[in-house]
Write an enzyme that holds these catalytic residues in place. Structure first.
Site, short mmCIF file in Angstrom:
data_model
loop_
_atom_site.label_atom_id
_atom_site.label_comp_id
_atom_site.label_asym_id
_atom_site.label_seq_id
_atom_site.Cartn_x
_atom_site.Cartn_y
_atom_site.Cartn_z
N THR A 31 0.49 -1.42 -0.01
CA THR A 31 -0.05 0.09 -0.15
C THR A 31 0.99 1.34 0.01
O THR A 31 0.49 2.12 -0.66
CB THR A 31 -0.75 -0.09 1.19
OG1 THR A 31 -0.10 -0.35 2.35
CG2 THR A 31 -2.06 -1.22 0.95
N ASN A 33 3.96 1.56 -1.61
CA ASN A 33 4.24 1.59 -2.91
C ASN A 33 3.37 2.12 -3.89
O ASN A 33 3.33 3.09 -4.89
CB ASN A 33 4.59 0.02 -3.53
CG ASN A 33 5.83 -0.73 -2.73
OD1 ASN A 33 6.33 0.01 -1.81
ND2 ASN A 33 5.65 -2.14 -2.85
N TYR A 88 11.76 -6.85 6.26
CA TYR A 88 12.03 -7.99 5.26
C TYR A 88 13.14 -7.95 4.58
O TYR A 88 13.83 -6.80 4.43
CB TYR A 88 10.81 -8.17 4.36
CG TYR A 88 10.54 -7.38 3.40
CD1 TYR A 88 10.25 -6.22 3.53
CD2 TYR A 88 11.08 -7.80 2.03
CE1 TYR A 88 10.01 -5.22 2.43
CE2 TYR A 88 10.90 -6.74 0.83
CZ TYR A 88 10.41 -5.61 1.04
OH TYR A 88 10.26 -4.72 0.18
N TRP A 102 10.06 -10.49 9.05
CA TRP A 102 9.96 -10.13 10.62
C TRP A 102 9.01 -9.32 10.70
O TRP A 102 9.30 -8.18 10.72
CB TRP A 102 11.31 -9.87 11.33
CG TRP A 102 12.61 -10.97 11.04
CD1 TRP A 102 12.89 -11.90 11.87
CD2 TRP A 102 13.45 -11.12 10.03
NE1 TRP A 102 13.70 -12.62 11.63
CE2 TRP A 102 14.29 -12.06 10.20
CE3 TRP A 102 13.42 -10.50 8.58
CZ2 TRP A 102 15.35 -12.42 9.40
CZ3 TRP A 102 14.63 -10.74 8.02
CH2 TRP A 102 15.40 -11.99 8.30
N GLY A 227 -0.38 -9.22 -15.58
CA GLY A 227 1.19 -9.27 -16.29
C GLY A 227 1.31 -8.60 -17.31
O GLY A 227 0.67 -7.71 -17.92
N ASP A 229 0.07 -9.78 -20.02
CA ASP A 229 -0.98 -10.29 -20.83
C ASP A 229 -2.07 -8.95 -20.96
O ASP A 229 -3.25 -9.25 -21.22
CB ASP A 229 -1.43 -11.51 -20.71
CG ASP A 229 -0.54 -12.56 -21.21
OD1 ASP A 229 0.29 -12.32 -22.17
OD2 ASP A 229 -0.74 -13.49 -20.52
N ALA A 256 4.92 -4.30 -9.43
CA ALA A 256 4.55 -4.01 -10.72
C ALA A 256 3.22 -3.48 -10.74
O ALA A 256 2.70 -2.68 -11.09
CB ALA A 256 4.82 -5.46 -11.67
N GLY A 257 2.33 -4.54 -9.97
CA GLY A 257 0.85 -4.34 -9.48
C GLY A 257 0.68 -3.08 -8.89
O GLY A 257 -0.43 -2.45 -9.02
N ASP A 258 1.43 -2.94 -7.82
CA ASP A 258 1.31 -1.58 -6.83
C ASP A 258 1.65 -0.52 -7.60
O ASP A 258 0.82 0.52 -7.61
CB ASP A 258 2.28 -1.74 -5.92
CG ASP A 258 2.34 -2.92 -4.89
OD1 ASP A 258 1.39 -3.46 -4.90
OD2 ASP A 258 3.55 -3.16 -4.37
#
Ligand code: ADP
Length: 306
Positions: A31, A33, A88, A102, A227, A229, A256-258
């Site tokens: 969130t 990002n 992380y 963590w 992705g 596609d 990518a999605g964010d």
């Protein structure tokens, strides 16, 4: 249109390998990002705020300073005495990335434990963004508090946006995951899932099936990312396909999605044209997967001049 874009969730300390066994410190989280890319793509009429909980340690202070420096508001962030942020680490082995986390005792887990503060934040915004990860990290009753708050925002006519971002290992069971993510979608106006997650964890056999399931729950608009596609948009029932941009060399698909979500929302809020916003977001996401790291700086996003 102008206003406040509020993103709710967890930002973590990120450690990645910088060579020679050295570690590089950064800050990231789904969130956050998306808030980063929304900020990069929105004009000055919009403010972007991040809502989370942090501790009172030096690392929390550093994260707040970093978020502020990105032009994202931090005044709504809850600070809890004695707590720390989650962390992380990105491990690289033979070119393959894996992650260690963590985050079980991260302050962000208490982001909805102060309902008045949460309500004040949501009420102050025109757009409210959250994800399946936001819901997954909360204790059950706090997830209910957050869901009630976004339902209220939806009823008040705000644009509530949800990315299911399905991460099974953050959930206590598949049952709880399915129920809570479905409730997140039901409480939202716009749902932005990734098809591979939906196929793997909800058993959808087509993009149509994903759209149908979220519409049946009560989402008004759905954007299904797939992705390389491309994406399929269903805005109030009207369906459009927008292809992905060609990428010469995919370097790192983190966020990518964010980034797609942040860029899409920025353009959609400013111009109101969803297919045009998706074409713009595909360009931004293509730049993001061509660079290392979750957070690509504005100068490298090609925002000025295509
Ligand atoms: P997530 O990161 O949530 O799994 P996707 O993999 O669907 O999301 O990617 C989100 C967006 O990023 C896509 O809709 C597309 O625009 C862009 N994208 C991702 N991978 C590629 C790729 N290999 N080539 C071009 N664009 C890509």
């Amino acid at each position: 249109m102008s206003g406040r874009f509020l993103s709710i969730g967890e930002c973590m300390v990120e450690l990645s390998q910088a060579g020679d066994g050295m570690l590089r410190k950064g800050f990231a989280g789904d969130t956050f990002n998306t808030a980063w890319y929304a900020r990069a793509c929105l004009g000055p009429d919009w403010s972007v705020d991040y809502f989370t909980a942090l501790g009172d340690d030096a690392m929390s202070d550093e994260m707040v300073a970093f978020i502020n420096k990105a032009g994202i508001g931090t005044s709504l962030i809850r600070r809890i005495r004695g707590r720390t942020p989650g962390l992380y680490m990105i491990n690289l082995k033979d070119g393959e990335r894996s992650f260690s986390y963590w985050r079980d005792s991260a302050a962000a887990r208490s982001l909805a434990a102060d309902p008045d503060r949460l309500r004040e934040a949501v009420e102050s915004a025109e757009v409210v963004y959250f994800s399946g990860i936001t819901l997954a990290i909360l204790p059950h009753e706090d997830a209910e508090t957050l869901l009630a708050e976004v339902r209220r925002a939806k009823a008040a006519g705000k644009l509530v946006v949800f990315d299911p971002n399905i991460r099974p290992r953050l959930w206590s069971s598949y049952d709880v995951m399915h129920t809570t993510i479905s409730e997140g979608a039901r409480s939202s106006v716009l749902v932005m899932p990734s098809f591979d997650d939906e196929a793997a964890h909800f058993g959808d056999d087509s993009i149509e099936a994903t759209i149908h399931r979220y519409r049946a729950l009560g989402a008004v608009h759905i954007v299904v990312k797939n992705g390389a596609d491309g994406v399929t948009l269903n805005f109030a029932g009207e369906q459009t396909f927008v292809p992905a941009e060609k990428v010469e060399k995919v370097v790192d698909t983190t966020s990518a999605g964010d980034s797609f979500n942040g860029a899409f929302l920025a353009r959609y809020l400013e111009a109101g044209d969803a297919p045009a916003a998706a074409r713009f977001a595909a360009k931004v996401a293509a730049r993001v997967v061509s660079e290392h790291g979750a957070l690509v700086v504005r100068e490298k996003l090609g925002l000025d001049g295509g």
